[in-house]
Design an enzyme around this catalytic site. Structure first.
Site, PDB file in Angstrom:
ATOM      1  N   LYS A 226     110.742-103.232  48.598  1.00 30.92           N
ATOM      2  CA  LYS A 226     110.778-104.509  49.316  1.00 30.92           C
ATOM      3  C   LYS A 226     111.138-105.677  48.407  1.00 30.92           C
ATOM      4  CE  LYS A 226     108.234-103.436  53.445  1.00 30.92           C
ATOM      5  NZ  LYS A 226     107.027-103.526  54.239  1.00 30.92           N
ATOM      6  N   ARG A 260     103.731 -95.751  52.628  1.00 31.29           N
ATOM      7  CA  ARG A 260     105.045 -95.495  53.241  1.00 31.29           C
ATOM      8  C   ARG A 260     106.122 -95.759  52.199  1.00 31.29           C
ATOM      9  NH1 ARG A 260     108.925 -98.421  55.853  1.00 31.29           N
ATOM     10  NH2 ARG A 260     109.826 -97.560  57.749  1.00 31.29           N
TER      11      ARG A 260
HETATM   12  C1  7PM Z   1     115.021-103.318  55.919  1.00 34.28           C
HETATM   13  C2  7PM Z   1     113.998-104.053  55.308  1.00 34.28           C
HETATM   14  C3  7PM Z   1     114.731-102.210  56.663  1.00 34.28           C
HETATM   15  C4  7PM Z   1     112.691-103.669  55.452  1.00 34.28           C
HETATM   16  C5  7PM Z   1     113.430-101.822  56.794  1.00 34.28           C
HETATM   17  C6  7PM Z   1     112.399-102.547  56.205  1.00 34.28           C
HETATM   18  C7  7PM Z   1     106.717-101.238  57.151  1.00 34.28           C
HETATM   19  C8  7PM Z   1     106.846-100.473  58.297  1.00 34.28           C
HETATM   20  C9  7PM Z   1     108.801-101.157  57.694  1.00 34.28           C
HETATM   21  C10 7PM Z   1     105.429-101.479  56.598  1.00 34.28           C
HETATM   22  C11 7PM Z   1     104.563-100.140  58.402  1.00 34.28           C
HETATM   23  C12 7PM Z   1     110.902-101.060  55.174  1.00 34.28           C
HETATM   24  C13 7PM Z   1     110.989-102.112  56.237  1.00 34.28           C
HETATM   25  N1  7PM Z   1     107.965-101.635  56.778  1.00 34.28           N
HETATM   26  N2  7PM Z   1     105.771 -99.906  58.923  1.00 34.28           N
HETATM   27  N3  7PM Z   1     108.137-100.435  58.630  1.00 34.28           N
HETATM   28  N4  7PM Z   1     104.376-100.900  57.273  1.00 34.28           N
HETATM   29  N5  7PM Z   1     103.475 -99.623  58.999  1.00 34.28           N
HETATM   30  O1  7PM Z   1     110.612-101.445  54.032  1.00 34.28           O
HETATM   31  O2  7PM Z   1     105.220-102.175  55.600  1.00 34.28           O
HETATM   32  O3  7PM Z   1     111.205 -99.909  55.419  1.00 34.28           O
HETATM   33  S1  7PM Z   1     110.501-101.445  57.789  1.00 34.28           S
END
Ligand code: 7PM
Length: 281
Positions: A226, A260
């Site tokens: 991130k 995750r």
């Molecule tokens: C682009 C930037 C695509 C960020 C996807 C993301 C989380 C999540 C995501 C989290 C839970 C990623 C994010 N982040 N579900 N879904 N917790 N529970 O980093 O922090 O994949 S999407």
């Protein structure tokens, strides 16, 4: 897998590792490869999943919504088309539990029918009908905090006290779920790193992780690759792997139950080392 309380069992010697299977055109997280020429490529998804399982993933998170900051939501039918055939194919081939990353009631219900073991909702079941749909599925649910919505959430995140506001929000969603018939032991909470938060907010939330764990529900965190890590290291997405693994370890030490991640192999190694050190005497 149909009795899911074991997913959230708090007595694992290390946090469970959730591997991301992102079925979107996003390049953020290898997703581009699983989504070729405008549609999901089920063969690529299956081999990607096989690789993550081989690397030690305890659970896979299957998502077709782009929750990237600035992203616009995809339609319900588009999300179904992205997620459901892939999830069905994975459930047929693998024993590892599958989480469906969705906020949409119809996707929750279809995913449950195709063998999903968990619902991961970045909107914490706030969409109309989501709480009832999730209750119907009887699946465990991850409730994540987000301020605003993906399209605008990073414009001007604002809190007086981010940790207590996020904690209050999550406690409120837990109560709402219980009122809707979702048993407490089917719930996990997630402070939602990067979802309507500045670097400073994210750092405060990270320091507050032991407090979230003390709420008595399993805590899931997503920190992998991130912007927070990019800002700390001044590095682009492709160069955030080591930082992501480091922060996964630090989260584990602060009591989280599930992490995750995109980089499963490295994270699993790091967490095994940590577990060995902690159990050594
Ligand atoms: C682009 C930037 C695509 C960020 C996807 C993301 C989380 C999540 C995501 C989290 C839970 C990623 C994010 N982040 N579900 N879904 N917790 N529970 O980093 O922090 O994949 S999407």
């Amino acid at each position: 897998m149909n009795s899911h309380s074991s997913l959230f069992a708090v007595d694992h010697c290390r946090p469970l590792v959730m591997g991301v299977v992102n079925i979107t055109p996003d390049s953020f997280s290898d997703g581009g490869k699983l989504y070729a020429s405008g549609r999901p490529d089920v063969d690529s998804i299956v081999s990607w999943a096989a690789k993550l399982i081989d690397q030690g993933a305890d659970i896979l998170d299957i998502g077709g919504q782009s929750t990237r900051p600035g992203a616009r939501p995809v339609t319900e039918s588009e999300e179904i088309e992205r997620v459901i055939p892939a999830l069905a194919a994975l459930a047929r081939r693998f024993d590892v539990p599958l989480s469906v990353d969705t906020s949409v009631p119809a996707v929750m219900k279809l995913a449950a029918q195709e063998g999903a073991a968990m619902i991961n909702d970045v909107y914490a079941l706030r969409f109309p009908g989501a709480i009832q749909a999730a209750a119907e599925t009887k699946l465990p649910v991850v409730l994540m905090h987000m301020q605003g919505e993906p399209r605008t959430m990073q414009a001007a995140p604002q809190y007086d006290d981010v940790a207590s506001e996020v904690g209050d929000f999550l406690a409120g969603r837990v109560l709402a779920c219980e009122a809707a018939g979702i048993d407490r032991n089917r719930l996990a909470i997630d402070p939602g790193f990067g979802f309507g938060k500045t670097l400073e907010h994210n750092m405060s939330l990270f320091r507050a992780l032991p407090g979230f764990a003390a709420m008595g529900l399993p805590v899931l965190v997503g920190l992998s690759r991130k912007r927070m890590i990019g800002e700390l290291l001044d590095k682009p997405v492709a160069d955030r792997v080591y930082g992501s693994i480091a922060i996964a370890m630090l989260a584990a030490q602060r009591g989280v139950s599930m992490i995750r991640v995109h980089d499963v192999a490295g994270t699993v190694d790091a967490l095994k080392v940590l577990a060995a050190i902690e159990s050594y005497n």
